[in-house]
Design a protein around this motif. Structure first.
Motif, PDB file in Angstrom:
ATOM      1  N   HIS A  21       0.847  -1.194   0.000  1.00  0.00           N
ATOM      2  CA  HIS A  21       0.000   0.000   0.000  1.00  0.00           C
ATOM      3  C   HIS A  21       0.883   1.244   0.000  1.00  0.00           C
ATOM      4  O   HIS A  21       2.027   1.202   0.432  1.00  0.00           O
ATOM      5  CB  HIS A  21      -0.903   0.032   1.231  1.00  0.00           C
ATOM      6  CG  HIS A  21      -1.817  -1.141   1.323  1.00  0.00           C
ATOM      7  ND1 HIS A  21      -2.989  -1.235   0.604  1.00  0.00           N
ATOM      8  CD2 HIS A  21      -1.718  -2.284   2.036  1.00  0.00           C
ATOM      9  CE1 HIS A  21      -3.582  -2.378   0.875  1.00  0.00           C
ATOM     10  NE2 HIS A  21      -2.814  -3.036   1.746  1.00  0.00           N
ATOM     11  N   ALA A  23       1.084   5.459   1.059  1.00  0.00           N
ATOM     12  CA  ALA A  23       0.581   6.629   1.764  1.00  0.00           C
ATOM     13  C   ALA A  23       1.385   7.816   1.251  1.00  0.00           C
ATOM     14  O   ALA A  23       2.512   7.645   0.773  1.00  0.00           O
ATOM     15  CB  ALA A  23       0.767   6.473   3.268  1.00  0.00           C
ATOM     16  N   PRO A  43      -3.958   5.111   3.626  1.00  0.00           N
ATOM     17  CA  PRO A  43      -5.087   4.196   3.419  1.00  0.00           C
ATOM     18  C   PRO A  43      -5.427   3.431   4.698  1.00  0.00           C
ATOM     19  O   PRO A  43      -4.575   3.233   5.573  1.00  0.00           O
ATOM     20  CB  PRO A  43      -4.597   3.249   2.320  1.00  0.00           C
ATOM     21  CG  PRO A  43      -3.127   3.342   2.323  1.00  0.00           C
ATOM     22  CD  PRO A  43      -2.784   4.703   2.859  1.00  0.00           C
ATOM     23  N   ASP A  44      -6.665   2.991   4.786  1.00  0.00           N
ATOM     24  CA  ASP A  44      -7.132   2.272   5.984  1.00  0.00           C
ATOM     25  C   ASP A  44      -6.234   1.091   6.336  1.00  0.00           C
ATOM     26  O   ASP A  44      -5.997   0.819   7.516  1.00  0.00           O
ATOM     27  CB  ASP A  44      -8.567   1.785   5.789  1.00  0.00           C
ATOM     28  CG  ASP A  44      -9.576   2.923   5.805  1.00  0.00           C
ATOM     29  OD1 ASP A  44      -9.248   4.021   6.310  1.00  0.00           O
ATOM     30  OD2 ASP A  44     -10.703   2.724   5.296  1.00  0.00           O
ATOM     31  N   ALA A  45      -5.708   0.412   5.331  1.00  0.00           N
ATOM     32  CA  ALA A  45      -4.871  -0.762   5.571  1.00  0.00           C
ATOM     33  C   ALA A  45      -3.587  -0.426   6.329  1.00  0.00           C
ATOM     34  O   ALA A  45      -2.979  -1.303   6.946  1.00  0.00           O
ATOM     35  CB  ALA A  45      -4.521  -1.445   4.254  1.00  0.00           C
ATOM     36  N   ARG A  47      -3.411   2.310   8.570  1.00  0.00           N
ATOM     37  CA  ARG A  47      -3.692   3.124   9.761  1.00  0.00           C
ATOM     38  C   ARG A  47      -3.225   2.415  11.025  1.00  0.00           C
ATOM     39  O   ARG A  47      -3.308   1.201  11.140  1.00  0.00           O
ATOM     40  CB  ARG A  47      -5.171   3.438   9.850  1.00  0.00           C
ATOM     41  CG  ARG A  47      -5.609   4.322   8.702  1.00  0.00           C
ATOM     42  CD  ARG A  47      -6.876   5.069   9.012  1.00  0.00           C
ATOM     43  NE  ARG A  47      -7.326   5.765   7.813  1.00  0.00           N
ATOM     44  CZ  ARG A  47      -7.052   7.030   7.549  1.00  0.00           C
ATOM     45  NH1 ARG A  47      -6.347   7.743   8.399  1.00  0.00           N
ATOM     46  NH2 ARG A  47      -7.492   7.599   6.451  1.00  0.00           N
ATOM     47  N   GLY A  48      -2.685   3.211  11.954  1.00  0.00           N
ATOM     48  CA  GLY A  48      -2.216   2.677  13.219  1.00  0.00           C
ATOM     49  C   GLY A  48      -0.837   2.037  13.156  1.00  0.00           C
ATOM     50  O   GLY A  48      -0.390   1.434  14.121  1.00  0.00           O
ATOM     51  N   LYS A  49      -0.144   2.187  12.042  1.00  0.00           N
ATOM     52  CA  LYS A  49       1.172   1.568  11.875  1.00  0.00           C
ATOM     53  C   LYS A  49       2.303   2.593  11.870  1.00  0.00           C
ATOM     54  O   LYS A  49       3.437   2.257  11.563  1.00  0.00           O
ATOM     55  CB  LYS A  49       1.206   0.742  10.591  1.00  0.00           C
ATOM     56  CG  LYS A  49       0.200  -0.394  10.642  1.00  0.00           C
ATOM     57  CD  LYS A  49       0.274  -1.285   9.450  1.00  0.00           C
ATOM     58  CE  LYS A  49      -0.796  -2.367   9.616  1.00  0.00           C
ATOM     59  NZ  LYS A  49      -0.523  -3.539   8.869  1.00  0.00           N
TER      60      LYS A  49
END
Length: 93
Positions: A21, A23, A43-45, A47-49
């Protein structure tokens, strides 16, 4: 995580690739000494990383190397710059 710089005539973007992905953090150059960070897209995939944070830190490091300031128009980058007092040397707010 690999972050690459993509430069255009009026600005550019920092693009992070992770797990297939992408960003990005886009900017506009207003002068040789000032850029405006205007958008961060993760992207949502991803998020949080920590991808957005990595892009923001990359922008700060590029500003330090290039000797320019950053005007944080992007809400995400602005929030990050307010949390990191150690970025004050490159933030023009």
């Amino acid at each position: 995580m690999n972050i690459k710089n993509e430069v255009t005539t009026s600005g550019g973007s920092y693009v992070a690739e992770l797990e297939g992905h992408q960003a990005e953090m886009t900017y506009s150059r207003t002068s040789p000494k000032l850029v405006i960070i205007d958008h961060t897209g993760v992207p949502d995939a991803l998020r949080g990383k920590g991808v957005g944070q990595a892009l923001a830190l990359h922008a700060v490091e590029e500003a330090r190397k290039g000797g320019w300031k950053i005007f944080p128009l992007c809400p995400f980058f602005k929030a990050q710059s307010q949390r990191h007092a150690d970025w004050a040397d490159v933030i023009n707010s």
